[in-house]
Scaffold this active site. Sequence first.
Site, PDB file in Angstrom:
ATOM      1  N   ASP A 225       1.311  -1.072  -0.178  1.00 26.92           N
ATOM      2  CA  ASP A 225      -0.296  -0.126  -0.229  1.00 26.92           C
ATOM      3  C   ASP A 225       1.004   1.139   0.088  1.00 26.92           C
ATOM      4  O   ASP A 225       1.643   1.676   0.524  1.00 26.92           O
ATOM      5  CB  ASP A 225      -0.695   0.005   1.158  1.00 26.92           C
ATOM      6  CG  ASP A 225      -2.385  -0.704   0.904  1.00 26.92           C
ATOM      7  OD1 ASP A 225      -2.755  -1.151  -0.358  1.00 26.92           O
ATOM      8  OD2 ASP A 225      -3.038  -1.724   2.840  1.00 26.92           O
TER       9      ASP A 225
ATOM     10  N   GLU B 291      -3.231  17.109   6.885  1.00 27.12           N
ATOM     11  CA  GLU B 291      -3.184  17.559   5.364  1.00 27.12           C
ATOM     12  C   GLU B 291      -3.594  19.050   6.131  1.00 27.12           C
ATOM     13  O   GLU B 291      -3.023  20.122   6.139  1.00 27.12           O
ATOM     14  CB  GLU B 291      -4.116  16.765   4.772  1.00 27.12           C
ATOM     15  CG  GLU B 291      -3.048  16.068   4.396  1.00 27.12           C
ATOM     16  CD  GLU B 291      -3.705  14.500   4.820  1.00 27.12           C
ATOM     17  OE1 GLU B 291      -4.604  14.451   6.217  1.00 27.12           O
ATOM     18  OE2 GLU B 291      -3.898  13.092   4.136  1.00 27.12           O
TER      19      GLU B 291
ATOM     20  N   MET C 125     -16.208  18.785   0.643  1.00 30.53           N
ATOM     21  CA  MET C 125     -15.409  19.764   1.277  1.00 30.53           C
ATOM     22  C   MET C 125     -15.343  20.910   2.648  1.00 30.53           C
ATOM     23  O   MET C 125     -16.124  20.721   2.821  1.00 30.53           O
ATOM     24  CB  MET C 125     -15.479  21.393   0.455  1.00 30.53           C
ATOM     25  CG  MET C 125     -15.461  21.373  -1.446  1.00 30.53           C
ATOM     26  SD  MET C 125     -15.950  22.592  -2.917  1.00 30.53           S
ATOM     27  CE  MET C 125     -17.936  23.248  -1.728  1.00 30.53           C
TER      28      MET C 125
END
Lengths: 574, 702
Positions: B323, B364, B397
């Site tokens: 992976d 992130e 979003m």
Amino acid sequence: MSWQAILQAGALALALFITVPPLGNYLAAVYGARHGVDRAPGERVFGPVERLVYRTMRIDPRREQRWTAYAASMLAFSMVSVLGLYLLVRLQGSLPGNPGHRPSMSPAGAFNTAISFVTNTNWQWYAGEVSASHLIQMLGLAVQNVVSAAAGMAVAVALIRGVVRAGTNQLGNFWVDLVRTVVRVLLPLCLVFSVVLVSQGVVQNLRGDRVVATLDSGASTTQHIPGGPVASQEAPKMLGTNGGGFYNANSAHPFENPNPLTNLLEIWALLLIPFAMVGAFGRLVGDRRQAKVLALVMAGILVLITSLASFAEQSGNPRLNALGVDQSMSIQQSGGNLEGKEVRIGAAGCGLFAGPTTGTSTGAVNCAHDSMTPLGGLAPMVHMMFGEISPGGVGVGLMGLLIYALLAVFIAGLMVGRTPEYLGKRIQAAEMKLLTLYILAMPLALLGFAATAVVLRSAHTYQAGPHGLSEVLYNYASAANNNGSAFGGQNTATTWYMSTQGVAMLIGRFFTIVPALAIGGSLAAKPKVPVTAGTMPTNTALFAGLLAGVAVIVAGLTFFPALALGPILEHLKL
Amino acid sequence: MSTTTAFPGSAERPPKVRTKAPATSTLFDRDVLRSAVAGSVRKLDPRQMVRNPVMFIVEVGSALTTVLFLRHLRHGTLQENLFGGLVAGWLWFTVLFANLAEAVAEGRGKAQADTLRKTRADTVARVRQADGSIVETPSSALAVGDRCVVAAGEVIPGDGDIVEGIATVDESAITGESAPVVRESGGDRSAVTGGTRVLSDEIVVRISAKPGETFLDRMIALVEGANRQKTPNEIALSILLAGLTIVFLLAVATLQPFATMSGAPQNIIVLVALLVCLIPTTIGGLLSSIGIAGMDRLVQRNVLAMSGRAVEAAGDVTTLLLDKTGTITYGSRQAAEFIGVHAVNPGQVAEAALASSLADETPEGRSIVELALQGFGLAAPCADGAELVPFTAQTRMSGMDFATGRQVRKGAADSVRRFLEAQGAHVPRELAPIVEEVSKDGATPLVVIDRVPGEAWRALGVIRLKDTVKLGMRERFDHLRTMGIRTVMITGDNPLTAAAIAAEAGVDDFLAEATPEDKMALIKREQAGGNLVAMTGDGTNDAPALAQADVGVAMNTGTQAAKEAGNMIDLDSNPTKLIEIVEVGKQLLMTRGSLTTFSIANDLAKYFAIIPAMFAVALPQLAALNVMQLGSPRSAILSAVIFNALVIVALVPLALRGVKFRAESAASVLRRNLLIYGVGGVITPFVGIKLIDLALSALGIK
């Protein structure tokens, strides 16, 4: 070794270099062709003959067999052959084609002879020219010379198919392989070779014994000179690695082997197909370097053993040296140990023949092996004990070396950290089981019977001392490896030897072929593992060395104690 | 992007630096050794010995020589009796040494099992009934399907899945990792293991394993080697060794008639000595220890193999499916750049990105905030009256609605584009090339948009999120390639991103936009081509692929289904370990092969020691074969027997540790091992036997 011997060996090597590759390619084309799909070379000539045979024998050439059916067909064919030959020699006396009035053989003798020729051994407990009629020579022995060779080649092809194919249980059709081999390979080659032999003076007639008066013009000094269909049997005898001579003296007899050219041609003929089968193997597996490795191992052992035999014989007997006898080669004499040699062949020439004939399961001889020096005699004996792999009998030699290759791959393959594989086929428990059976068969027959023979008082027909042990060992090595050459000096025409050698020949032939076919079947069913950098390469010089090492070590460890008390002791006692 | 609190699961955790396995230090641990000595005597039981034909023959030979020695004791000379006694003694030692090797190997596992067993102590489970009432049941009486309530401080009574709640769990009993892990209902982090302790909160666990068949039970059985079965390759090798033994039995048995015929009949003791020296006792005696030690080496790396077969298969693996996230890359994508569209400058993009990421708690999101704050010197926007818009599965979003009415959003390129199109807004032509450019480099593009009240949505620019390839991965893949192993990267990324990362990491191939079905298909395709496939996985949807793969390593943090499907479990949940597992598998096979070669190669010297000695008196000519110039026939035979016994002991460390492993091509591994164990195996006994003979002669053995 004399320079003549080296020159002969060089000529032989050259002849093989020229002839083996094309025959190998031809064999690959013959065996690789699918019936009705591919056109094998010579289809126009051989096709109709084959189709006729298939029709009469009710063979469906498109139907393939699993290994069990293949093995069963081969065994059935061999059994019928044994039975047929047994009846022929038992009834010889009452059958036609017997101008010399040869009597029928005893049951034990017939048992031995029938097995001997069907197993491609061609051990002869009898003297050919005074024991077998022309009919037996032609219909019995010569036929078996061809078909037993073909059966061996068929088996090797089935094993190759096992290596090449993946995910199938079909190994081809024994009957098709047999017929193709006979029709497209052996008969044409034999035909040509017989004619060449006849041209060189090998006898070919159907007369009885010729009675001639000798130069010594007394009343009773007549001599019976037996002739017969010699050339037609000599060709398959050599080409099919059979070795059963028309004459008792075999290839030392001028009617079988009249001149230096035929001598060389006969050695060439017995090496031709065994090496060509390796070439065919390379073609069929699609990697000719794999074949080169096998050929290199075969040739390496062959050269080593042949050199030892030639060298030992040419060096002569040290005891005679001590007496001041000149055994060196000079313009007046060929030199060396000349006991049991044809002077025209010489000591080195004997070794040059002894090496190939024992490396190929042929067993034809051009000198008396019993009379060789201890080391000279050790060479052919050890050569057989390797299991006939250098280059071995037609077909079965390749089969034997492939088995050793699997063994070498198994041991060495583990060392690289993967489940061992040969040509993409994993070697696992099932193969190892069969392989072990294969490896055990020959030593069991050889050592088992030899040890029993030296214990039995009734089997005591050998000489005293280590030479006697050499005789027993050699003769059982010959039988158990289907070689057929004899270490004379011992009477093996007794019921004990005729029957036990018969059994040894059966074990040596069928207890190796059946496991080998089973291995083929098991390999065919496996998928092919792709070759990566993690795959142990089997097409390198290193692997050739490893393979030769495994073959030598397995045989060496098995037979060293016995050899130490036989030829080695005899040599050290000189 | 998930808004649920992200816990440092396996994917985000940096690869753990493995502390050096304590293999050598515990090799001759005093306690282990003491119980091993006792064990080696217990193993003399013929019913156990017969499972190892080679050593069984040695035991029979030992018994036979002992009887012969004792019967001959009264008539024999001192030297004869000394010889008989010593041969018998050393033959017994040969058997004992082999047993000792096995016992030491087993002992190390037993010690581990004992530690585990302590955690298995019977606990009381609180089982919730259908009506909601709680009934206390001993954990040994639990049934599959029972729902147990476990509160903070309690031990989880059995294996199962959390059906309610979330908790931190101390799994150190099993993994040795002291940091607690988070387990929660639903998803791929729901499995809990019996014997582990809940540290905080309360959970309801649905029991999925019967008592006695739990993970802990299986683990104890595994490390103990209780029902160890011979692996396929071990079986194949055993067959070969048995075959060789028969050949030598034949050679020695037939030697007596030949010797008698030659006027030199042999003492049975001598023949037994010859036989034992010839049969492959070295590998025969160490074979099972090698297998146990191989499993043990995995356990020391915190990997549990469900069978030895799986360990062997690991050595054969030709394709590794890895992976991308967590294995090849750190998995935490970091913001690296802001790119403006058209006239928008990076600073403006950064401002909007910052605002839209305040609600994003993922690594992130945090990295975007960090880059904007530090890289652009921006201050956190005033959030007064502003509303954070979290990521939802519908909008895909996240963003912020300012009090002024201005809205900012950021999201994956295609979801934003779809959003803009749905809103009837203009999608600038420059956007697509930028997005593609970023993707091509292996980075992930996020698009930032905003809207001032009264105007249409407007695309501002792109955030480049870069995934970093772990240090040293390229070298590892290069090593794998030299070993003939192909690596395939599996990723959910689009093909462009995948190709870039694949190129950077140096993998051989990649599977982009992979679904579980794709993965399964890939495995089947590889297998159809004859490849053996290894993979790691943790999710329930990985389970079929884990089961299909030849080596399926389930992460301990994964679901019960994944752990059931795989044939190995990595307790550290470190997917990079797959590479080590392959190495352990290879090493196991290499050790077997090397010792087999060594064992067979040894025989040459033994022949040269024993054969001339046997016939020294009756056939003095054979003394020419005494190339080692051994002192006397008896000392020669004895030296060979002693060497044969001692070599087993000498090789125990090698058997347990495994032969040295280097990432090389098969050809060079073969060359080296053949030199060390083949050529070395021929030479070593010549030296060893000579030295022992010198010692024996010095001691007065004639």
